[in-house]
Design a protein around this motif. Sequence first.
Motif, PDB file in Angstrom:
ATOM      1  N   ASP A   6       0.847  -1.185   0.000  1.00  9.93           N
ATOM      2  CA  ASP A   6       0.000   0.000   0.000  1.00  9.93           C
ATOM      3  C   ASP A   6       0.886   1.239   0.000  1.00  9.93           C
ATOM      4  OD1 ASP A   6      -1.796   2.025   0.311  1.00  9.93           O
ATOM      5  OD2 ASP A   6      -2.627   1.318   2.209  1.00  9.93           O
ATOM      6  N   ARG A   7       0.962   1.931  -1.127  1.00  8.00           N
ATOM      7  CA  ARG A   7       1.858   3.069  -1.271  1.00  8.00           C
ATOM      8  C   ARG A   7       1.329   4.304  -0.537  1.00  8.00           C
ATOM      9  NH1 ARG A   7       5.579   1.631  -5.139  1.00  8.00           N
ATOM     10  NH2 ARG A   7       6.360   3.774  -5.333  1.00  8.00           N
ATOM     11  N   ASN A   8       0.079   4.258  -0.066  1.00  6.21           N
ATOM     12  CA  ASN A   8      -0.485   5.388   0.673  1.00  6.21           C
ATOM     13  C   ASN A   8      -0.420   5.189   2.182  1.00  6.21           C
ATOM     14  OD1 ASN A   8      -1.322   6.919  -1.631  1.00  6.21           O
ATOM     15  ND2 ASN A   8      -2.995   5.471  -1.916  1.00  6.21           N
ATOM     16  N   ALA A   9       0.037   4.012   2.615  1.00  6.37           N
ATOM     17  CA  ALA A   9       0.112   3.740   4.043  1.00  6.37           C
ATOM     18  C   ALA A   9       1.198   4.592   4.687  1.00  6.37           C
ATOM     19  CB  ALA A   9       0.396   2.262   4.287  1.00  6.37           C
ATOM     20  N   ALA A  10       0.929   5.032   5.904  1.00  6.84           N
ATOM     21  CA  ALA A  10       1.938   5.781   6.650  1.00  6.84           C
ATOM     22  C   ALA A  10       3.082   4.855   7.049  1.00  6.84           C
ATOM     23  CB  ALA A  10       1.316   6.408   7.884  1.00  6.84           C
ATOM     24  N   VAL A  11       4.259   5.449   7.221  1.00  3.79           N
ATOM     25  CA  VAL A  11       5.441   4.679   7.604  1.00  3.79           C
ATOM     26  C   VAL A  11       6.063   5.313   8.843  1.00  3.79           C
ATOM     27  CG1 VAL A  11       7.724   3.873   6.895  1.00  3.79           C
ATOM     28  CG2 VAL A  11       5.883   4.036   5.203  1.00  3.79           C
ATOM     29  N   LEU A  12       6.272   4.520   9.872  1.00  7.70           N
ATOM     30  CA  LEU A  12       6.990   4.960  11.059  1.00  7.70           C
ATOM     31  C   LEU A  12       8.416   4.460  10.960  1.00  7.70           C
ATOM     32  CD1 LEU A  12       7.259   6.151  13.894  1.00  7.70           C
ATOM     33  CD2 LEU A  12       6.324   4.005  14.800  1.00  7.70           C
ATOM     34  N   ASP A 178      14.812  10.240  15.517  1.00  7.86           N
ATOM     35  CA  ASP A 178      16.250   9.987  15.594  1.00  7.86           C
ATOM     36  C   ASP A 178      16.812  10.825  16.734  1.00  7.86           C
ATOM     37  OD1 ASP A 178      19.186  10.043  14.965  1.00  7.86           O
ATOM     38  OD2 ASP A 178      18.541   9.024  13.143  1.00  7.86           O
ATOM     39  N   ASP A 179      17.830  10.306  17.419  1.00 11.39           N
ATOM     40  CA  ASP A 179      18.430  11.058  18.522  1.00 11.39           C
ATOM     41  C   ASP A 179      19.600  11.918  18.073  1.00 11.39           C
ATOM     42  OD1 ASP A 179      20.132   8.900  18.039  1.00 11.39           O
ATOM     43  OD2 ASP A 179      20.736   8.737  20.144  1.00 11.39           O
ATOM     44  N   ASP A 180      19.775  12.058  16.762  1.00 11.28           N
ATOM     45  CA  ASP A 180      20.808  12.929  16.196  1.00 11.28           C
ATOM     46  C   ASP A 180      20.106  14.070  15.443  1.00 11.28           C
ATOM     47  OD1 ASP A 180      22.734  14.129  14.438  1.00 11.28           O
ATOM     48  OD2 ASP A 180      23.992  12.342  14.629  1.00 11.28           O
ATOM     49  N   GLU A 181      20.273  15.280  15.940  1.00 12.77           N
ATOM     50  CA  GLU A 181      19.565  16.415  15.349  1.00 12.77           C
ATOM     51  C   GLU A 181      19.987  16.675  13.903  1.00 12.77           C
ATOM     52  OE1 GLU A 181      18.281  19.695  18.359  1.00 12.77           O
ATOM     53  OE2 GLU A 181      20.331  19.082  18.915  1.00 12.77           O
ATOM     54  N   ALA A 182      21.232  16.355  13.563  1.00 10.22           N
ATOM     55  CA  ALA A 182      21.684  16.549  12.192  1.00 10.22           C
ATOM     56  C   ALA A 182      20.924  15.631  11.237  1.00 10.22           C
ATOM     57  CB  ALA A 182      23.190  16.296  12.092  1.00 10.22           C
ATOM     58  N   ASN A 183      20.705  14.386  11.658  1.00 14.43           N
ATOM     59  CA  ASN A 183      19.925  13.462  10.838  1.00 14.43           C
ATOM     60  C   ASN A 183      18.486  13.934  10.688  1.00 14.43           C
ATOM     61  OD1 ASN A 183      22.162  11.776  10.595  1.00 14.43           O
ATOM     62  ND2 ASN A 183      21.537  10.474  12.304  1.00 14.43           N
ATOM     63  N   VAL A 184      17.933  14.448  11.750  1.00 16.83           N
ATOM     64  CA  VAL A 184      16.568  14.973  11.710  1.00 16.83           C
ATOM     65  C   VAL A 184      16.467  16.096  10.692  1.00 16.83           C
ATOM     66  CG1 VAL A 184      14.789  16.197  13.038  1.00 16.83           C
ATOM     67  CG2 VAL A 184      16.012  14.259  14.061  1.00 16.83           C
ATOM     68  N   ALA A 185      17.478  16.955  10.657  1.00 15.76           N
ATOM     69  CA  ALA A 185      17.473  18.078   9.720  1.00 15.76           C
ATOM     70  C   ALA A 185      17.494  17.601   8.271  1.00 15.76           C
ATOM     71  CB  ALA A 185      18.663  18.999   9.994  1.00 15.76           C
ATOM     72  N   VAL A 186      18.309  16.576   7.992  1.00 23.53           N
ATOM     73  CA  VAL A 186      18.396  16.074   6.622  1.00 23.53           C
ATOM     74  C   VAL A 186      17.103  15.373   6.233  1.00 23.53           C
ATOM     75  CG1 VAL A 186      19.683  14.625   5.016  1.00 23.53           C
ATOM     76  CG2 VAL A 186      20.895  15.829   6.832  1.00 23.53           C
ATOM     77  N   ALA A 187      16.532  14.604   7.145  1.00 29.03           N
ATOM     78  CA  ALA A 187      15.265  13.930   6.857  1.00 29.03           C
ATOM     79  C   ALA A 187      14.153  14.945   6.610  1.00 29.03           C
ATOM     80  CB  ALA A 187      14.891  13.007   8.009  1.00 29.03           C
ATOM     81  N   THR A 188      14.186  16.040   7.359  1.00 26.64           N
ATOM     82  CA  THR A 188      13.198  17.107   7.147  1.00 26.64           C
ATOM     83  C   THR A 188      13.360  17.706   5.761  1.00 26.64           C
ATOM     84  OG1 THR A 188      13.138  17.620   9.515  1.00 26.64           O
ATOM     85  CG2 THR A 188      12.368  19.324   8.002  1.00 26.64           C
ATOM     86  N   GLU A 189      14.606  17.867   5.342  1.00 28.33           N
ATOM     87  CA  GLU A 189      14.875  18.373   3.989  1.00 28.33           C
ATOM     88  C   GLU A 189      14.301  17.438   2.930  1.00 28.33           C
ATOM     89  OE1 GLU A 189      18.719  19.604   1.169  1.00 28.33           O
ATOM     90  OE2 GLU A 189      19.020  18.972   3.253  1.00 28.33           O
ATOM     91  N   ALA A 190      14.295  16.142   3.237  1.00 30.36           N
ATOM     92  CA  ALA A 190      13.742  15.162   2.303  1.00 30.36           C
ATOM     93  C   ALA A 190      12.219  15.164   2.299  1.00 30.36           C
ATOM     94  CB  ALA A 190      14.248  13.766   2.654  1.00 30.36           C
ATOM     95  N   GLY A 191      11.629  15.960   3.184  1.00 29.28           N
ATOM     96  CA  GLY A 191      10.179  16.057   3.239  1.00 29.28           C
ATOM     97  C   GLY A 191       9.531  15.185   4.293  1.00 29.28           C
ATOM     98  N   TRP A 192      10.354  14.416   5.047  1.00 30.86           N
ATOM     99  CA  TRP A 192       9.808  13.552   6.083  1.00 30.86           C
ATOM    100  C   TRP A 192       9.333  14.378   7.279  1.00 30.86           C
ATOM    101  CZ3 TRP A 192      12.932   8.432   7.011  1.00 30.86           C
ATOM    102  CH2 TRP A 192      13.099   7.768   5.789  1.00 30.86           C
ATOM    103  N   ARG A 193       8.423  13.832   8.038  1.00 31.01           N
ATOM    104  CA  ARG A 193       8.003  14.422   9.313  1.00 31.01           C
ATOM    105  C   ARG A 193       8.974  13.911  10.381  1.00 31.01           C
ATOM    106  NH1 ARG A 193       2.724  16.611   9.003  1.00 31.01           N
ATOM    107  NH2 ARG A 193       1.587  15.984   7.122  1.00 31.01           N
ATOM    108  N   ALA A 194      10.086  14.587  10.484  1.00 32.74           N
ATOM    109  CA  ALA A 194      11.185  14.110  11.317  1.00 32.74           C
ATOM    110  C   ALA A 194      11.190  14.811  12.667  1.00 32.74           C
ATOM    111  CB  ALA A 194      12.514  14.339  10.604  1.00 32.74           C
TER     112      ALA A 194
END
Length: 212
Positions: A6-12, A178-194
């Motif tokens: 299901d391509r519309n399913a949410a992903v955690l 993620d417990d690394d704020e730098a990773n959170v920033a990059v994931a946010t750039e990718a459009g994820w709800r990080a």
Amino acid sequence: MSIATDRNAAVLALDVDGVLVHPSARFDGGPWDSQIQDELGIEPRALGQRFFKVYWPEIIVGKRDLRETLESVLPELNPDVSVDDFLRYWFVNDARVDEDVAAEVRTWRERTGGRCIAVTNQEKYRVAYLTEEVGLGELFDHIVWSGELGLTKSNLGFYLAAQATVGCDDPRRMWFFDDDEANVAVATEAGWRAHYFVGLPEMRQVLAETYR
């Protein structure tokens, strides 16, 4: 587990080390190698300088084999310690699962019908151990790891590839902790709800407010 179609399913998506998996409780919050000098005769600073600092950046993206590298490095640190002994010590002492976080993953899946994945900077041997021996293969629908992708979580391409792997069309359907704020920033750039992970209560609140 196989990945749902299901391509519309949410992903955690959860980081592994620092969010779900921690060093043994016997280290009182310290790293897995905090007692390695007493127990294996390997000085932690030397381990960091001669192994992790020099070789880990290539190992973590699949450019070097962990076991082969240790075969050449361990004799400098303690010739009496085999690669198998070292890896067993490391993997066993760095594999304590936070069962409350694991329970939240299961609850979220049951409540939402979404998919759950682990995303981690890791190489193939420890991924196999965490998947098969620790039980992450049962907890998650998929594990996305840097050694397989050739990219770490500091790279935008990691998140784009992870999203493609799970077949999610909308990056806003990707929820990430993620417990690394730098990773959170990059994931946010990718459009994820990080979100920066500071503890289970905050994660639970975010997920509960989002999926009621």
